[in-house]
Design a protein around this motif. Structure first.
Motif, PDB file in Angstrom:
ATOM      1  N   ALA A  97      19.424  -3.172  11.031  1.00 18.87           N
ATOM      2  CA  ALA A  97      18.461  -3.623  12.043  1.00 18.87           C
ATOM      3  C   ALA A  97      17.144  -2.860  11.909  1.00 18.87           C
ATOM      4  O   ALA A  97      16.056  -3.449  12.011  1.00 18.87           O
ATOM      5  CB  ALA A  97      19.046  -3.440  13.434  1.00 18.87           C
ATOM      6  N   LEU A  98      17.219  -1.554  11.672  1.00 27.55           N
ATOM      7  CA  LEU A  98      15.993  -0.786  11.495  1.00 27.55           C
ATOM      8  C   LEU A  98      15.285  -1.144  10.194  1.00 27.55           C
ATOM      9  O   LEU A  98      14.051  -1.165  10.137  1.00 27.55           O
ATOM     10  CB  LEU A  98      16.297   0.719  11.537  1.00 27.55           C
ATOM     11  N   LEU A  99      16.047  -1.436   9.152  1.00 29.13           N
ATOM     12  CA  LEU A  99      15.415  -1.863   7.901  1.00 29.13           C
ATOM     13  C   LEU A  99      14.648  -3.168   8.097  1.00 29.13           C
ATOM     14  O   LEU A  99      13.554  -3.342   7.563  1.00 29.13           O
ATOM     15  CB  LEU A  99      16.467  -2.038   6.810  1.00 29.13           C
ATOM     16  N   VAL A 100      15.212  -4.081   8.875  1.00 24.80           N
ATOM     17  CA  VAL A 100      14.532  -5.344   9.163  1.00 24.80           C
ATOM     18  C   VAL A 100      13.252  -5.073   9.949  1.00 24.80           C
ATOM     19  O   VAL A 100      12.183  -5.634   9.642  1.00 24.80           O
ATOM     20  CB  VAL A 100      15.472  -6.303   9.926  1.00 24.80           C
ATOM     21  N   LEU A 101      13.330  -4.218  10.947  1.00 30.50           N
ATOM     22  CA  LEU A 101      12.135  -3.897  11.732  1.00 30.50           C
ATOM     23  C   LEU A 101      11.062  -3.231  10.883  1.00 30.50           C
ATOM     24  O   LEU A 101       9.882  -3.536  11.014  1.00 30.50           O
ATOM     25  CB  LEU A 101      12.517  -3.004  12.922  1.00 30.50           C
ATOM     26  N   TRP A 102      11.463  -2.314  10.002  1.00 29.20           N
ATOM     27  CA  TRP A 102      10.489  -1.672   9.109  1.00 29.20           C
ATOM     28  C   TRP A 102       9.855  -2.688   8.170  1.00 29.20           C
ATOM     29  O   TRP A 102       8.655  -2.620   7.885  1.00 29.20           O
ATOM     30  CB  TRP A 102      11.149  -0.551   8.306  1.00 29.20           C
ATOM     31  N   THR A 103      10.624  -3.631   7.687  1.00 33.48           N
ATOM     32  CA  THR A 103      10.083  -4.657   6.798  1.00 33.48           C
ATOM     33  C   THR A 103       9.073  -5.534   7.525  1.00 33.48           C
ATOM     34  O   THR A 103       7.992  -5.839   6.991  1.00 33.48           O
ATOM     35  CB  THR A 103      11.223  -5.530   6.234  1.00 33.48           C
ATOM     36  N   ILE A 104       9.403  -5.925   8.736  1.00 35.35           N
ATOM     37  CA  ILE A 104       8.474  -6.738   9.534  1.00 35.35           C
ATOM     38  C   ILE A 104       7.200  -5.953   9.804  1.00 35.35           C
ATOM     39  O   ILE A 104       6.085  -6.474   9.636  1.00 35.35           O
ATOM     40  CB  ILE A 104       9.144  -7.188  10.850  1.00 35.35           C
ATOM     41  N   TRP A 105       7.332  -4.703  10.223  1.00 38.93           N
ATOM     42  CA  TRP A 105       6.153  -3.893  10.512  1.00 38.93           C
ATOM     43  C   TRP A 105       5.283  -3.716   9.262  1.00 38.93           C
ATOM     44  O   TRP A 105       4.057  -3.843   9.341  1.00 38.93           O
ATOM     45  CB  TRP A 105       6.567  -2.517  11.046  1.00 38.93           C
ATOM     46  N   ALA A 106       5.902  -3.430   8.126  1.00 42.71           N
ATOM     47  CA  ALA A 106       5.134  -3.215   6.898  1.00 42.71           C
ATOM     48  C   ALA A 106       4.405  -4.489   6.475  1.00 42.71           C
ATOM     49  O   ALA A 106       3.242  -4.429   6.047  1.00 42.71           O
ATOM     50  CB  ALA A 106       6.052  -2.731   5.783  1.00 42.71           C
ATOM     51  N   SER A 107       5.053  -5.631   6.615  1.00 48.84           N
ATOM     52  CA  SER A 107       4.379  -6.877   6.220  1.00 48.84           C
ATOM     53  C   SER A 107       3.226  -7.191   7.165  1.00 48.84           C
ATOM     54  O   SER A 107       2.152  -7.617   6.722  1.00 48.84           O
ATOM     55  CB  SER A 107       5.375  -8.029   6.162  1.00 48.84           C
ATOM     56  N   LEU A 108       3.412  -6.975   8.455  1.00 53.67           N
ATOM     57  CA  LEU A 108       2.313  -7.198   9.401  1.00 53.67           C
ATOM     58  C   LEU A 108       1.159  -6.226   9.153  1.00 53.67           C
ATOM     59  O   LEU A 108      -0.022  -6.608   9.227  1.00 53.67           O
ATOM     60  CB  LEU A 108       2.816  -7.067  10.836  1.00 53.67           C
ATOM     61  N   ALA A 109       1.487  -4.983   8.872  1.00 52.23           N
ATOM     62  CA  ALA A 109       0.446  -3.999   8.586  1.00 52.23           C
ATOM     63  C   ALA A 109      -0.313  -4.376   7.317  1.00 52.23           C
ATOM     64  O   ALA A 109      -1.550  -4.273   7.267  1.00 52.23           O
ATOM     65  CB  ALA A 109       1.055  -2.604   8.448  1.00 52.23           C
ATOM     66  N   ALA A 110       0.391  -4.845   6.314  1.00 50.95           N
ATOM     67  CA  ALA A 110      -0.272  -5.240   5.063  1.00 50.95           C
ATOM     68  C   ALA A 110      -1.190  -6.440   5.290  1.00 50.95           C
ATOM     69  O   ALA A 110      -2.330  -6.465   4.796  1.00 50.95           O
ATOM     70  CB  ALA A 110       0.779  -5.564   4.006  1.00 50.95           C
ATOM     71  N   VAL A 111      -0.732  -7.430   6.044  1.00 53.52           N
ATOM     72  CA  VAL A 111      -1.568  -8.596   6.334  1.00 53.52           C
ATOM     73  C   VAL A 111      -2.804  -8.172   7.116  1.00 53.52           C
ATOM     74  O   VAL A 111      -3.930  -8.602   6.820  1.00 53.52           O
ATOM     75  CB  VAL A 111      -0.758  -9.662   7.103  1.00 53.52           C
ATOM     76  N   ASN A 112      -2.629  -7.315   8.109  1.00 53.47           N
ATOM     77  CA  ASN A 112      -3.770  -6.838   8.892  1.00 53.47           C
ATOM     78  C   ASN A 112      -4.783  -6.108   8.023  1.00 53.47           C
ATOM     79  O   ASN A 112      -5.989  -6.305   8.171  1.00 53.47           O
ATOM     80  CB  ASN A 112      -3.295  -5.911  10.016  1.00 53.47           C
ATOM     81  N   LEU A 113      -4.306  -5.265   7.131  1.00 56.86           N
ATOM     82  CA  LEU A 113      -5.223  -4.522   6.258  1.00 56.86           C
ATOM     83  C   LEU A 113      -5.968  -5.443   5.304  1.00 56.86           C
ATOM     84  O   LEU A 113      -7.166  -5.258   5.070  1.00 56.86           O
ATOM     85  CB  LEU A 113      -4.457  -3.449   5.479  1.00 56.86           C
ATOM     86  N   VAL A 114      -5.291  -6.425   4.757  1.00 57.28           N
ATOM     87  CA  VAL A 114      -5.949  -7.366   3.843  1.00 57.28           C
ATOM     88  C   VAL A 114      -7.007  -8.184   4.589  1.00 57.28           C
ATOM     89  O   VAL A 114      -8.144  -8.338   4.109  1.00 57.28           O
ATOM     90  CB  VAL A 114      -4.906  -8.287   3.161  1.00 57.28           C
ATOM     91  N   VAL A 115      -6.658  -8.704   5.766  1.00 54.74           N
ATOM     92  CA  VAL A 115      -7.623  -9.480   6.551  1.00 54.74           C
ATOM     93  C   VAL A 115      -8.810  -8.600   6.945  1.00 54.74           C
ATOM     94  O   VAL A 115      -9.970  -9.021   6.849  1.00 54.74           O
ATOM     95  CB  VAL A 115      -6.947 -10.107   7.789  1.00 54.74           C
TER      96      VAL A 115
END
Length: 158
Positions: A97-115
């Motif tokens: 469950a924590l791995l899933v949350l970390w993956t979601i957070w990392a992908s959102l952070a990456a999208v935010n940084l790119v935008v």
């Protein structure tokens, strides 16, 4: 020897039910000889097991003869060290469950940084650094992960 084997056109069957070859019997006999040399078996036990090895028809009958023996060359200290290392490795694993949350957070952070990088590059005025707000859920997720690991460590001690 305990993995599944699938044949063409046949349903999968456990390898233990397959017939053993002379080479397999000889390997088990060699392993029993090493166990005798290491003092893990008495001479009487060795004789009984070797006779059983040469009389065995399937892998299951062979595996029974060596299931209580460690691999050749291992001593009790090495076996204990491996078990301890495996237990430590297992306790350090992060729950799924924590791995899933970390993956979601990392992908959102990456999208935010790119935008943010694209917006900043295309406009000529100051752009508020909104991706910095991704640090808040990241910090919360870090705290939860550390808390879970501490609780798991305490449970393992008892």
């Amino acid at each position: 020897m305990a993995k599944e084997v699938t044949g063409s056109g046949r349903r999968s069957e456990q390898i233990e039910t397959l017939r053993a070859a002379d080479h397999d019997r000889q390997q088990i006999a060699d392993q029993l000889k090493v166990a005798l040399d290491e003092g893990r078996l008495s001479l009487h036990e060795y004789d009984d097991r070797v006779a059983g090895a040469y009389a065995a028809r399937t892998y299951a009958e062979l595996l029974v003869l060596v299931q209580d023996l460690p691999r050749p060359g291992l001593n009790a200290t090495e076996v204990r060290a491996r078990r301890t290392a495996d237990a430590r490795r297992e306790s350090r694993r992060i729950p799924v469950a924590l791995l899933v949350l970390w993956t979601i957070w990392a992908s959102l952070a990456a999208v935010n940084l790119v935008v943010y990088a694209l917006v900043r590059k295309t406009v000529n005025y100051y752009v508020y650094p909104w991706p910095a707000w991704m640090l808040v859920p990241g910090a919360a997720l870090t705290a939860v992960t550390i808390g879970v690991q501490v609780i798991r460590h305490q449970q393992r001690r008892y």
